[in-house]
Motif scaffolding. Structure first.
Motif, PDB file in Angstrom:
ATOM      1  N   GLN A  28     -26.719   7.369  -1.003  1.00 25.68           N
ATOM      2  CA  GLN A  28     -26.562   8.553  -1.861  1.00 25.68           C
ATOM      3  C   GLN A  28     -25.885   9.700  -1.100  1.00 25.68           C
ATOM      4  O   GLN A  28     -26.321  10.848  -1.193  1.00 25.68           O
ATOM      5  CB  GLN A  28     -27.913   9.015  -2.382  1.00 25.68           C
TER       6      GLN A  28
ATOM      7  N   GLY B  72     -34.602   4.476   6.660  1.00 24.11           N
ATOM      8  CA  GLY B  72     -33.525   3.489   6.536  1.00 24.11           C
ATOM      9  C   GLY B  72     -33.761   2.185   7.269  1.00 24.11           C
ATOM     10  O   GLY B  72     -32.815   1.433   7.510  1.00 24.11           O
TER      11      GLY B  72
ATOM     12  N   ASN C  36     -41.085   6.916   6.556  1.00 17.99           N
ATOM     13  CA  ASN C  36     -40.668   6.399   5.247  1.00 17.99           C
ATOM     14  C   ASN C  36     -39.317   6.991   4.874  1.00 17.99           C
ATOM     15  O   ASN C  36     -39.093   8.193   5.022  1.00 17.99           O
ATOM     16  CB  ASN C  36     -41.674   6.787   4.151  1.00 17.99           C
TER      17      ASN C  36
ATOM     18  N   THR D 149     -35.378  -0.578   6.143  1.00 17.34           N
ATOM     19  CA  THR D 149     -35.049  -1.694   5.245  1.00 17.34           C
ATOM     20  C   THR D 149     -33.543  -1.771   5.031  1.00 17.34           C
ATOM     21  O   THR D 149     -32.952  -2.859   5.033  1.00 17.34           O
ATOM     22  CB  THR D 149     -35.769  -1.511   3.887  1.00 17.34           C
TER      23      THR D 149
ATOM     24  N   LEU E 294     -28.094   7.887   7.016  1.00 16.85           N
ATOM     25  CA  LEU E 294     -29.459   7.538   7.423  1.00 16.85           C
ATOM     26  C   LEU E 294     -29.530   7.257   8.911  1.00 16.85           C
ATOM     27  O   LEU E 294     -30.459   7.695   9.579  1.00 16.85           O
ATOM     28  CB  LEU E 294     -29.913   6.277   6.682  1.00 16.85           C
TER      29      LEU E 294
ATOM     30  N   ARG F 233     -25.977  10.429   1.989  1.00 21.55           N
ATOM     31  CA  ARG F 233     -26.689  10.943   3.168  1.00 21.55           C
ATOM     32  C   ARG F 233     -26.651   9.891   4.267  1.00 21.55           C
ATOM     33  O   ARG F 233     -26.957   8.708   4.014  1.00 21.55           O
ATOM     34  CB  ARG F 233     -28.140  11.241   2.788  1.00 21.55           C
TER      35      ARG F 233
HETATM   36  N1  LIG Z   1     -31.699   0.927  -4.236  1.00 20.80           N
HETATM   37  C1  LIG Z   1     -31.580   2.165  -3.752  1.00 20.80           C
HETATM   38  N2  LIG Z   1     -30.734   3.039  -4.322  1.00 20.80           N
HETATM   39  C2  LIG Z   1     -30.592   4.284  -3.838  1.00 20.80           C
HETATM   40  N3  LIG Z   1     -31.254   4.769  -2.767  1.00 20.80           N
HETATM   41  C3  LIG Z   1     -32.103   3.927  -2.162  1.00 20.80           C
HETATM   42  C4  LIG Z   1     -32.324   2.600  -2.609  1.00 20.80           C
HETATM   43  N4  LIG Z   1     -33.220   2.012  -1.806  1.00 20.80           N
HETATM   44  C5  LIG Z   1     -33.561   2.940  -0.899  1.00 20.80           C
HETATM   45  N5  LIG Z   1     -32.901   4.091  -1.111  1.00 20.80           N
HETATM   46  C6  LIG Z   1     -33.001   5.313  -0.324  1.00 20.80           C
HETATM   47  O1  LIG Z   1     -32.508   5.030   0.974  1.00 20.80           O
HETATM   48  C7  LIG Z   1     -33.294   5.686   1.958  1.00 20.80           C
HETATM   49  C8  LIG Z   1     -33.759   4.653   2.968  1.00 20.80           C
HETATM   50  O2  LIG Z   1     -34.649   3.751   2.341  1.00 20.80           O
HETATM   51  P1  LIG Z   1     -35.236   2.504   3.127  1.00 20.80           P
HETATM   52  O3  LIG Z   1     -36.020   1.705   2.150  1.00 20.80           O
HETATM   53  O4  LIG Z   1     -34.141   1.824   3.856  1.00 20.80           O
HETATM   54  O5  LIG Z   1     -36.185   3.246   4.183  1.00 20.80           O
HETATM   55  P2  LIG Z   1     -37.387   2.671   5.063  1.00 20.80           P
HETATM   56  O6  LIG Z   1     -37.279   3.327   6.403  1.00 20.80           O
HETATM   57  O7  LIG Z   1     -37.380   1.185   5.048  1.00 20.80           O
HETATM   58  O8  LIG Z   1     -38.626   3.231   4.283  1.00 20.80           O
HETATM   59  P3  LIG Z   1     -40.180   2.779   4.237  1.00 20.80           P
HETATM   60  O9  LIG Z   1     -40.756   3.074   5.585  1.00 20.80           O
HETATM   61  O10 LIG Z   1     -40.741   3.641   3.178  1.00 20.80           O
HETATM   62  O11 LIG Z   1     -40.214   1.317   3.877  1.00 20.80           O
HETATM   63  C9  LIG Z   1     -34.413   6.410   1.237  1.00 20.80           C
HETATM   64  O12 LIG Z   1     -34.091   7.764   1.126  1.00 20.80           O
HETATM   65  C10 LIG Z   1     -34.432   5.741  -0.131  1.00 20.80           C
HETATM   66  O13 LIG Z   1     -34.833   6.665  -1.122  1.00 20.80           O
END
Ligand SMILES: Nc1ncnc2c1ncn2[C@@H]1O[C@H](COP(=O)(O)OP(=O)(O)OP(=O)(O)O)[C@@H](O)[C@H]1O
Length: 210
Positions: free
Chosen positions: A23, A50, A47, A52, A27, A25
């Motif tokens: 979006q 990024g 959380n 995942t 990460l 930004r």
């Molecule tokens: N399908 C999507 N579409 C748009 N933005 C997304 C999508 N999936 C994740 N995001 C955004 O991307 C960013 C990173 O998400 P991600 O799931 O990679 O983080 P994470 O570190 O694995 O989080 P967590 O610890 O909560 O599992 C977050 O701001 C999330 O809102």
């Protein structure tokens, strides 16, 4: 005997200036790193940082915004969403999941399910969260691939499940595999030593392993 660069095994994973954006930004990145055979990398960050997104990018399920990564051989990506059917039992699910790459004998699957105490003849929707997470270890145990990408693999696992994953990781690294994982709660004591990478929008350059 002294090793020269020529005799070193190739890195299992190489990232070159890789950047992850969601979006608009940034990460993480640019990330530049080489992950050697026998090495492990622990992704850290709050959380939404990024983890995942990075694991999915390393698995080839998502393109980076910049840079690229190269994998040496096949990878297992074990994420939150597993390619499992709720209405089928564990044995049928494993036949389908693992059978996509190579057939595994039913007797081997059954023995593994019994050893891991995963009920094999009940529809998956009747299994507990921990039993499903144990099932998700099957590819790692039964079909060797040089690179493992694991998203919160300890979630819902009890102490015995965690020990089983630690033992699998130990033998994977000892046989020249490599792995990248995320784990919010820290890693159990029996898990192999890992390099930590805290995600954020900044340069990170490093070598993990030799
Ligand atoms: N399908 C999507 N579409 C748009 N933005 C997304 C999508 N999936 C994740 N995001 C955004 O991307 C960013 C990173 O998400 P991600 O799931 O990679 O983080 P994470 O570190 O694995 O989080 P967590 O610890 O909560 O599992 C977050 O701001 C999330 O809102």
């Amino acid at each position: 005997m002294m090793q020269t660069g020529r005799e070193m095994p190739p890195p299992r994973l190489v990232l070159r200036g890789m950047v992850g954006v969601r979006q608009g930004r940034r990460l993480w990145g640019p990330l530049t790193l080489a992950l050697s055979a026998g090495s492990a990398l622990h992704l850290q960050g709050p959380n939404g940082s990024g983890k995942t997104t990075l694991l999915r990018t390393l698995a080839g399920l998502r393109a980076p915004a910049a840079g690229h990564c190269e994998r040496d051989g096949e990878a297992w990506f074990i994420g939150h969403a597993l390619p499992l059917a709720d209405e089928l039992d564990a044995l049928a699910n494993l036949r389908g999941w693992l059978g996509l790459s190579a057939r595994v004998d039913d007797a081997v699957l059954q023995a593994w399910l019994d050893q891991m105490q995963v009920p094999r003849q009940r529809p998956l929707r009747q299994l507990s969260a921990g039993q499903r997470r144990r099932l998700a270890l099957a590819p790692l145990a039964l079909q060797p691939r040089p690179l493992w990408l694991l998203d919160e693999p300890f979630d819902a696992l009890d102490a015995a499940g965690q020990s089983a994953l630690c033992a699998l990781a130990q033998s994977h690294l000892a046989s020249g595999g490599a792995l990248v994982l995320s784990a919010h709660q820290g890693l159990p004591a029996g898990f192999p030593a890992c390099e930590a990478l805290r995600l954020g929008p900044a340069d990170w350059v490093g070598t993990v392993g030799q």
